[in-house]
Design a protein around this motif. Structure first.
Motif, PDB file in Angstrom:
ATOM      1  N   GLN A 269       0.879  -1.166   0.000  1.00  0.00           N
ATOM      2  CA  GLN A 269       0.000   0.000   0.000  1.00  0.00           C
ATOM      3  C   GLN A 269       0.910   1.207   0.000  1.00  0.00           C
ATOM      4  O   GLN A 269       1.589   1.464   1.001  1.00  0.00           O
ATOM      5  CB  GLN A 269      -0.904   0.027   1.227  1.00  0.00           C
ATOM      6  CG  GLN A 269      -2.192  -0.740   1.066  1.00  0.00           C
ATOM      7  CD  GLN A 269      -3.070  -0.574   2.279  1.00  0.00           C
ATOM      8  OE1 GLN A 269      -2.867  -1.255   3.284  1.00  0.00           O
ATOM      9  NE2 GLN A 269      -4.039   0.317   2.188  1.00  0.00           N
ATOM     10  N   GLY A 270       0.951   1.881  -1.120  1.00  0.00           N
ATOM     11  CA  GLY A 270       1.870   3.012  -1.232  1.00  0.00           C
ATOM     12  C   GLY A 270       3.292   2.531  -1.094  1.00  0.00           C
ATOM     13  O   GLY A 270       3.703   1.578  -1.745  1.00  0.00           O
ATOM     14  N   ARG A 271       4.030   3.146  -0.202  1.00  0.00           N
ATOM     15  CA  ARG A 271       5.425   2.738  -0.008  1.00  0.00           C
ATOM     16  C   ARG A 271       5.597   1.709   1.104  1.00  0.00           C
ATOM     17  O   ARG A 271       6.708   1.338   1.443  1.00  0.00           O
ATOM     18  CB  ARG A 271       6.311   3.953   0.235  1.00  0.00           C
ATOM     19  CG  ARG A 271       5.932   4.731   1.462  1.00  0.00           C
ATOM     20  CD  ARG A 271       6.782   5.966   1.623  1.00  0.00           C
ATOM     21  NE  ARG A 271       6.956   6.213   3.045  1.00  0.00           N
ATOM     22  CZ  ARG A 271       8.008   6.765   3.572  1.00  0.00           C
ATOM     23  NH1 ARG A 271       8.998   7.145   2.819  1.00  0.00           N
ATOM     24  NH2 ARG A 271       8.079   6.947   4.865  1.00  0.00           N
TER      25      ARG A 271
END
Length: 97
Positions: A67-69
């Motif tokens: 999730q994202g980074r």
């Protein structure tokens, strides 16, 4: 598959990781490392914990998602259920013979 599962479960550090994911699913590597130090006194490097997570993933006990980074780790109990059901006799209540 069973060999990978038993290999993954044979290490106490990996069992601690699974215990932490049972208590709180969806943790990042940093969170797992922090909990292992604070609750179990295990001061392993993040790389070492990452390698343990890779063994658990390869056995199917942990699933990762990005999730994202961030990368989150979730417990998957399906392989354990498969092993337990393998030796249960149909029609016999659990714990009796």
């Amino acid at each position: 598959m069973a060999e990978d599962l038993f290999k993954a479960l044979s290490d106490p550090t990996r069992r601690h990781i699974l215990d932490e994911l049972v208590e709180r699913d969806g943790q990042t590597l940093f969170e797992i490392c922090t909990r292992l130090v604070s609750k179990h006194g295990l001061s392993l490097t993040r790389q070492a914990i990452s390698q343990h997570l890779a063994v658990l993933e390869s056995a199917g006990l942990v699933r990762s998602r990005r999730q994202g980074r961030y990368k989150f780790h979730d417990l998957n109990t399906e392989p354990l259920e498969h092993i337990v059901n393998r030796w249960l006799r149909p029609g016999t209540p659990e714990g009796t013979s």
